[in-house]
Design a protein around this motif. Structure first.
Motif, PDB file in Angstrom:
ATOM      1  N   ILE A 722       0.844  -1.199   0.000  1.00  0.00           N
ATOM      2  CA  ILE A 722       0.000   0.000   0.000  1.00  0.00           C
ATOM      3  C   ILE A 722       0.875   1.244   0.000  1.00  0.00           C
ATOM      4  CG2 ILE A 722      -1.722   1.300   1.305  1.00  0.00           C
ATOM      5  CD1 ILE A 722      -2.720  -1.396   2.433  1.00  0.00           C
ATOM      6  N   GLU A 723       1.940   1.211   0.785  1.00  0.00           N
ATOM      7  CA  GLU A 723       2.853   2.352   0.871  1.00  0.00           C
ATOM      8  C   GLU A 723       3.496   2.639  -0.479  1.00  0.00           C
ATOM      9  OE1 GLU A 723       3.878   5.400   2.668  1.00  0.00           O
ATOM     10  OE2 GLU A 723       3.554   3.892   4.240  1.00  0.00           O
ATOM     11  N   ASP A 724       3.849   1.594  -1.211  1.00  0.00           N
ATOM     12  CA  ASP A 724       4.514   1.757  -2.502  1.00  0.00           C
ATOM     13  C   ASP A 724       3.576   2.306  -3.578  1.00  0.00           C
ATOM     14  OD1 ASP A 724       6.844   0.804  -1.434  1.00  0.00           O
ATOM     15  OD2 ASP A 724       6.556  -1.271  -2.149  1.00  0.00           O
ATOM     16  N   ASP A 725       2.305   1.962  -3.503  1.00  0.00           N
ATOM     17  CA  ASP A 725       1.371   2.370  -4.557  1.00  0.00           C
ATOM     18  C   ASP A 725      -0.018   2.584  -3.949  1.00  0.00           C
ATOM     19  OD1 ASP A 725       0.224   2.955  -6.979  1.00  0.00           O
ATOM     20  OD2 ASP A 725       0.147   0.881  -7.694  1.00  0.00           O
ATOM     21  N   PRO A 726      -0.210   3.674  -3.194  1.00  0.00           N
ATOM     22  CA  PRO A 726      -1.486   3.865  -2.480  1.00  0.00           C
ATOM     23  C   PRO A 726      -2.690   4.052  -3.399  1.00  0.00           C
ATOM     24  CG  PRO A 726      -0.103   5.827  -2.313  1.00  0.00           C
ATOM     25  CD  PRO A 726       0.756   4.751  -2.905  1.00  0.00           C
ATOM     26  N   GLY A 727      -2.460   4.524  -4.619  1.00  0.00           N
ATOM     27  CA  GLY A 727      -3.596   4.744  -5.518  1.00  0.00           C
ATOM     28  C   GLY A 727      -3.762   3.680  -6.564  1.00  0.00           C
ATOM     29  N   GLY A 728      -3.006   2.616  -6.475  1.00  0.00           N
ATOM     30  CA  GLY A 728      -2.987   1.636  -7.544  1.00  0.00           C
ATOM     31  C   GLY A 728      -4.012   0.537  -7.442  1.00  0.00           C
ATOM     32  N   SER A 729      -4.739   0.445  -6.362  1.00  0.00           N
ATOM     33  CA  SER A 729      -5.711  -0.632  -6.219  1.00  0.00           C
ATOM     34  C   SER A 729      -6.762  -0.207  -5.204  1.00  0.00           C
ATOM     35  CB  SER A 729      -5.018  -1.920  -5.753  1.00  0.00           C
ATOM     36  OG  SER A 729      -5.944  -2.967  -5.600  1.00  0.00           O
ATOM     37  N   ASN A 730      -7.828  -0.990  -5.111  1.00  0.00           N
ATOM     38  CA  ASN A 730      -8.849  -0.735  -4.093  1.00  0.00           C
ATOM     39  C   ASN A 730      -8.397  -1.417  -2.803  1.00  0.00           C
ATOM     40  OD1 ASN A 730     -11.110  -0.319  -2.572  1.00  0.00           O
ATOM     41  ND2 ASN A 730     -12.538  -1.166  -4.059  1.00  0.00           N
ATOM     42  N   TRP A 731      -7.421  -0.771  -2.135  1.00  0.00           N
ATOM     43  CA  TRP A 731      -6.795  -1.387  -0.975  1.00  0.00           C
ATOM     44  C   TRP A 731      -7.766  -1.545   0.192  1.00  0.00           C
ATOM     45  CZ3 TRP A 731      -2.760  -3.954  -2.013  1.00  0.00           C
ATOM     46  CH2 TRP A 731      -1.799  -3.504  -2.909  1.00  0.00           C
ATOM     47  N   VAL A 732      -8.704  -0.621   0.313  1.00  0.00           N
ATOM     48  CA  VAL A 732      -9.661  -0.715   1.418  1.00  0.00           C
ATOM     49  C   VAL A 732     -10.479  -1.994   1.276  1.00  0.00           C
ATOM     50  CG1 VAL A 732     -11.655   0.376   2.508  1.00  0.00           C
ATOM     51  CG2 VAL A 732      -9.752   1.787   1.696  1.00  0.00           C
ATOM     52  N   GLN A 733     -10.951  -2.272   0.061  1.00  0.00           N
ATOM     53  CA  GLN A 733     -11.733  -3.479  -0.172  1.00  0.00           C
ATOM     54  C   GLN A 733     -10.875  -4.729   0.022  1.00  0.00           C
ATOM     55  OE1 GLN A 733     -15.232  -3.534  -1.161  1.00  0.00           O
ATOM     56  NE2 GLN A 733     -14.859  -5.574  -0.354  1.00  0.00           N
ATOM     57  N   THR A 734      -9.616  -4.678  -0.451  1.00  0.00           N
ATOM     58  CA  THR A 734      -8.711  -5.821  -0.287  1.00  0.00           C
ATOM     59  C   THR A 734      -8.493  -6.130   1.191  1.00  0.00           C
ATOM     60  OG1 THR A 734      -7.568  -5.311  -2.359  1.00  0.00           O
ATOM     61  CG2 THR A 734      -6.381  -6.669  -0.755  1.00  0.00           C
ATOM     62  N   ARG A 757      -4.889   8.775   4.051  1.00  0.00           N
ATOM     63  CA  ARG A 757      -6.269   9.269   4.026  1.00  0.00           C
ATOM     64  C   ARG A 757      -7.183   8.411   3.154  1.00  0.00           C
ATOM     65  NH1 ARG A 757      -6.728  14.184   6.396  1.00  0.00           N
ATOM     66  NH2 ARG A 757      -4.794  15.324   6.823  1.00  0.00           N
ATOM     67  N   LEU A 758      -6.859   7.133   3.087  1.00  0.00           N
ATOM     68  CA  LEU A 758      -7.731   6.198   2.376  1.00  0.00           C
ATOM     69  C   LEU A 758      -8.741   5.568   3.319  1.00  0.00           C
ATOM     70  CD1 LEU A 758      -5.050   4.398   0.175  1.00  0.00           C
ATOM     71  CD2 LEU A 758      -6.641   6.190  -0.534  1.00  0.00           C
ATOM     72  N   LEU A 759      -8.501   5.749   4.626  1.00  0.00           N
ATOM     73  CA  LEU A 759      -9.375   5.147   5.631  1.00  0.00           C
ATOM     74  C   LEU A 759      -9.361   6.043   6.867  1.00  0.00           C
ATOM     75  CD1 LEU A 759     -11.025   2.481   6.073  1.00  0.00           C
ATOM     76  CD2 LEU A 759      -9.031   1.610   7.292  1.00  0.00           C
ATOM     77  N   TYR A 760     -10.524   6.198   7.476  1.00  0.00           N
ATOM     78  CA  TYR A 760     -10.644   7.010   8.682  1.00  0.00           C
ATOM     79  C   TYR A 760     -11.173   6.145   9.820  1.00  0.00           C
ATOM     80  CZ  TYR A 760     -10.052  10.805   5.378  1.00  0.00           C
ATOM     81  OH  TYR A 760      -9.558  11.624   4.403  1.00  0.00           O
ATOM     82  N   GLU A 761     -10.975   6.633  11.035  1.00  0.00           N
ATOM     83  CA  GLU A 761     -11.353   5.855  12.208  1.00  0.00           C
ATOM     84  C   GLU A 761     -12.832   5.495  12.205  1.00  0.00           C
ATOM     85  OE1 GLU A 761      -9.560   4.503  14.358  1.00  0.00           O
ATOM     86  OE2 GLU A 761      -7.606   5.428  14.052  1.00  0.00           O
ATOM     87  N   ASP A 762     -13.673   6.437  11.740  1.00  0.00           N
ATOM     88  CA  ASP A 762     -15.113   6.201  11.798  1.00  0.00           C
ATOM     89  C   ASP A 762     -15.686   5.705  10.483  1.00  0.00           C
ATOM     90  OD1 ASP A 762     -14.610   8.501  10.449  1.00  0.00           O
ATOM     91  OD2 ASP A 762     -16.215   9.692  11.394  1.00  0.00           O
ATOM     92  N   ASP A 763     -14.848   5.282   9.539  1.00  0.00           N
ATOM     93  CA  ASP A 763     -15.345   4.768   8.269  1.00  0.00           C
ATOM     94  C   ASP A 763     -16.091   3.461   8.474  1.00  0.00           C
ATOM     95  OD1 ASP A 763     -14.516   6.783   6.696  1.00  0.00           O
ATOM     96  OD2 ASP A 763     -12.783   5.741   5.828  1.00  0.00           O
ATOM     97  N   PRO A 764     -17.252   3.301   7.826  1.00  0.00           N
ATOM     98  CA  PRO A 764     -17.931   2.008   7.863  1.00  0.00           C
ATOM     99  C   PRO A 764     -17.201   1.017   6.979  1.00  0.00           C
ATOM    100  CG  PRO A 764     -19.081   3.482   6.369  1.00  0.00           C
ATOM    101  CD  PRO A 764     -17.989   4.294   7.038  1.00  0.00           C
ATOM    102  N   ASP A 765     -17.552  -0.236   7.129  1.00  0.00           N
ATOM    103  CA  ASP A 765     -16.938  -1.241   6.277  1.00  0.00           C
ATOM    104  C   ASP A 765     -17.277  -0.956   4.829  1.00  0.00           C
ATOM    105  OD1 ASP A 765     -15.897  -2.512   8.412  1.00  0.00           O
ATOM    106  OD2 ASP A 765     -17.507  -4.003   8.573  1.00  0.00           O
ATOM    107  N   PRO A 766     -16.275  -0.987   3.938  1.00  0.00           N
ATOM    108  CA  PRO A 766     -16.496  -0.636   2.528  1.00  0.00           C
ATOM    109  C   PRO A 766     -17.125  -1.775   1.743  1.00  0.00           C
ATOM    110  CG  PRO A 766     -14.222  -1.270   2.853  1.00  0.00           C
ATOM    111  CD  PRO A 766     -14.882  -1.327   4.208  1.00  0.00           C
TER     112      PRO A 766
END
Length: 814
Positions: A722-734, A757-766
């Motif tokens: 994720i660190e290497d390519d934060p915008g390259g995939s739907n990491w939250v779903q993965t 900033r792809l995920l926040y503490e209060d984010d619901p499950d994607p």
């Protein structure tokens, strides 16, 4: 490009008027408006600037003499004298080639009509076109003269599927009507490099696509139409030649995967994504090297999104490229009707009949109105009277099937079988060898006689990579034939008996899929074209044919001495996938039918044993190869069982297949660990787990997963990626999928997601609805405005005027 020098003779009066409107609007920076054709009080075009009135009068008189022009000017001067409006500027435009002296005389004739008077002829128009090349491209009837430009396209290395596309453009460009969807499509292609035209069958998607193709060809782009092989796509994408790719009915004509392979949607999504990525790095559309024009029927795209993750993701990322071609305004419908009728009917008496009355209103307003129906009926060109044409139009709209039924009924049994075979075959074309194999009951002479009669009307013939290839000439023919097969079990039975391979039967079984999967607003609102009912009537013959072909495949495999040569992975995958499809076809479609001694249980147990007996002789060769093989097997299993509910006893067989896939994985997994050792093995396993979480989850690895994988190492590896390519995939779903599979949290990966900033503490499950509509796909409801019918009335009244040189006028609408 050389400077334009047009004589404008190929334009209708309305075409000419709209050309002047567009040129004046763009040149003057004023929005000029057109008005009704016919008596106009001396006003064709009007605009206002600072409250002052600007008027233009257009005279399409390319061969007019000086005397004729002065006579026309006198008539217009008389009309203006009766006007109570105060005119700031009056512009008289003619398509005639005028001298400076004639220009001055005409200007003098209009003296006093307005504060400022201008007179312009052919030379001025060509000068404006040189200044505004975009207008020249848009009004393609200027430069697309007869077949000259089409032949130039072909000679210039344009790739056509045979010559059918060239003929279609040549025949239809005078019938074309520019409308609002053309503007939206033009804008989408300019801005994104890809446009996807969606709509119902016969709505005019292809006409809009051909309009775009002509525009980009005029810019100097190579045109590649319906390229067949994936390898060529990438070859053409990477060369330096500016290219516009055209994919008509990209995912199939009537259903998903009724052409190409099951991997077509993945390859196609990757290809379009690559085009968009290339365009994203280009500043300005003028520099675009590659663009793509794509069409799809709405219901096919609906199926594609449901069954193809790759296509669904593509559509979610290209909402600005999607253009709906659905509802046409009443004005556009009427102009399309006029253009077809005007070019088709040359008998003077018939034209005078059509010039009277308002028959065109009921035709244009018919609930089944489709440009394709109008085209098919008027193409007959055998009308003894105007009344006969009107009757045939109404008959076709009331019962669209009869457009093709009458012709089909005149064919021999071989010709009908040949057409039905093409209807259930690859819509991108069938090789001659495949057709002759299925029609082996007939002699070569009979086969070629049938082809000779059908080519040019029902069948298109082309040569692709050295092969003779045949396809149906029009998608609506496929719709008609599929409806016929769906209603006639005897036709369905004939196709089953003439099947030469399992694939011949597979595509028919796919068309007979369970009704809960159906989304079938088919052509002209006809009944559902699913073959389910017909195939249920032929269940016993179908199962016998399927099992015979399965035995033939196993016999082919068993000729290889076991223990001497290992079985290639691809052969085993093909066998397992075929067996899976056959089991589902048995259980899902024919469970309730009387099929004699063809019950599934015994056959399933015997052949599952035979299939798994081949497992020990199959050597995948590497960890990645074994993983790819299992993924292919599971991909087939998932496609044919997705969205279905199986009850006992069929649920037992489906679960047994799932268990067999786990057994395949376990067998090869253990061998890979033994051969490659822990280091290389674990690295590969983590790759696959992250990339294909769904596979492990759906195969039932939940309980064992946490003990198999080193969670801290996995968490660290995922966070690193994720660190290497934060915008390259739907990491939250993965991440969400992995945590569900492992039933454990991966805190390091969540920390990295939050840092970006792809995920926040209060984010619901994607979690997303799998079948939710992506942005831009829903049909945009076009609010149909009330428009004056005066111009349309005048158009149809003009049918009563004598034809010049055997040709009528055409209404373009811009």
């Amino acid at each position: 490009m050389t400077s334009p020098d047009y004589d404008f003779k190929d334009l209708s009066p309305y075409d000419f008027e709209v050309l002047i409107r567009d040129l004046l609007s763009v040149h003057e920076g004023l929005p000029f408006s057109t008005y009704r054709i016919g008596p106009d009080g001396g006003i064709d075009l009007k605009a206002r600037k600072d409250g002052l009135l600007h008027i233009a009068q257009c005279k399409h008189t390319p061969d007019a003499s000086r005397a004729k022009l002065k006579s026309l000017a006198a008539e217009e001067r008389e009309k203006l004298s009766r006007s109570e409006s105060s005119i700031e500027r009056y512009i008289f435009v003619t398509s005639a080639d005028i001298t400076p002296g004639t220009e001055e005389e005409l200007r003098a004739d209009f003296a006093g009509c307005a504060a400022s008077v201008e007179v312009h002829g052919r030379g001025w128009l060509n000068a404006l076109l040189a200044l505004h090349p975009k207008m020249e491209r848009r009004h393609f009837k200027l430069w697309l003269k007869s077949s000259v430009a089409i032949k130039e396209m072909v000679a210039g290395g344009v790739f056509f599927r045979g010559q059918s596309r060239a003929r279609r453009i040549e025949q239809n460009y005078f019938r074309f009507v520019h409308h609002e969807a053309c503007e939206r499509a033009d804008k989408a292609l300019e801005s994104t490099g890809v446009v996807l035209l969606i709509g119902s069958p016969g709505a005019g998607k292809t006409a809009v696509a051909e309009y775009l193709i002509l525009q980009w060809w005029r810019r100097g782009y190579r045109v590649i139409v319906d390229p067949r092989t994936v390898d060529n796509w990438w070859e053409w994408l990477e060369d330096d030649i500016p290219t516009v790719f055209f994919f008509d009915d990209a995912w199939g004509q009537t259903r998903l995967h009724d052409h190409a392979t099951s991997h077509h949607d993945k390859d196609f999504a990757e290809f379009l994504t690559s085009i968009q990525e290339k365009n994203a790095s280009v500043n300005g559309s003028a520099s675009r090297g590659k663009v793509a024009v794509v069409t799809s029927r709405s219901q096919v795209l609906h199926d594609t999104r449901r069954f193809s993750d790759a296509t669904r993701m593509l559509l979610e990322h290209m909402p600005d490229s999607v253009v709906a071609v659905e509802r046409l305004t009443s004005e556009v419908k009427s102009r399309i009707l006029f253009n077809h009728v005007n070019l088709a009917v040359v008998d003077e008496c018939a034209r005078r009949e059509l010039a009277n009355g308002d028959w065109w209103r009921s035709v244009s307003a018919h609930q089944n109105y489709s440009p394709r129906i109008i085209e098919l009926v008027t193409a007959r060109r055998h009308f003894a009277s105007g009344h006969q044409l009107v009757k045939e139009l109404h008959d076709a709209l009331d019962d669209p099937q009869q457009v093709w039924q009458t012709s089909f009924n005149t064919f021999s049994s071989l010709e009908q079988l040949l057409l039905c075979t093409l209807a259930v075959s690859d819509s991108q074309g069938v090789k001659r060898e495949r057709l002759t194999a299925r029609l082996h009951d007939y002699s070569p002479t009979e086969f070629w006689n049938a082809i000779g009669r059908l080519v040019g009307t029902w069948i298109e013939r082309s040569f692709v990579s050295g092969y003779d290839v045949f396809t149906l000439a029009d998608p609506s023919q496929r719709d008609f034939l599929m409806g016929l097969i769906a209603r006639e079990p005897l036709v369905c039975l004939d196709l089953i008996k003439h099947a030469d391979s399992f694939d011949d039967l597979k595509i028919m079984c796919d068309r007979g899929r369970a009704p809960e999967l159906e989304y079938q607003p088919s052509l002209f609102s006809l009944e559902n074209d699913s073959l389910r009912a017909s195939m249920d009537e032929c269940a016993q013959s179908l199962l016998i044919a399927m099992r015979r072909m399965w035995d033939r495949r196993l016999e082919g495999v068993n000729v290889v001495p076991r223990g001497v040569l290992t079985l290639p992975t691809g052969v085993f995958v093909d066998l397992f996938s075929t067996f899976t499809e056959m089991v589902v076809y048995h259980a899902d479609r024919y469970a309730g039918k009387e099929v004699g001694d063809l019950a599934l249980d015994g056959w399933f147990e015997l052949n599952m044993s035979r299939l798994m007996g081949l497992l020990r002789d199959t050597d995948p060769g590497s960890f990645h190869e074994s993983m790819d093989a299992v993924q292919q097997i599971y991909h087939t299993f998932r496609n044919v069982t997705r969205f279905r509910e199986f009850t006992a006893p069929w649920s037992y067989h489906i679960e047994a297949l799932r268990g067999a896939i786990r057994e395949v994985w376990g067998t090869w997994d253990a061998e890979d660990l033994r051969v490659f050792g822990p280091g290389e093995y674990w690295t590969g396993l983590v790759d696959v787990l992250i990339e294909s979480t769904y596979l492990f989850e759906n195969l039932g690895f939940h309980e064992a997963a946490a003990s198999v994988f080193h969670l801290e190492a996995l968490d660290e590896e995922l966070g690193s990626r994720i660190e290497d390519d934060p915008g390259g995939s739907n990491w939250v779903q993965t991440l969400d999928d992995l945590e569900v599979l492992l039933d454990q949290a991966l805190p390091e990966s969540r920390r990295v997601l939050r840092s970006h900033r792809l995920l926040y503490e209060d984010d619901p499950d994607p979690i997303e609805d799998e079948v939710a509509s992506p942005r831009g796909i829903e049909t945009n409801e076009q609010v149909e405005r009330d428009v004056s019918t005066g111009a349309i009335e005048a158009l149809f009244r003009s049918l009563g005027n004598p034809l010049a040189d055997g040709e009528g006028a055409q209404s373009n609408g811009g």
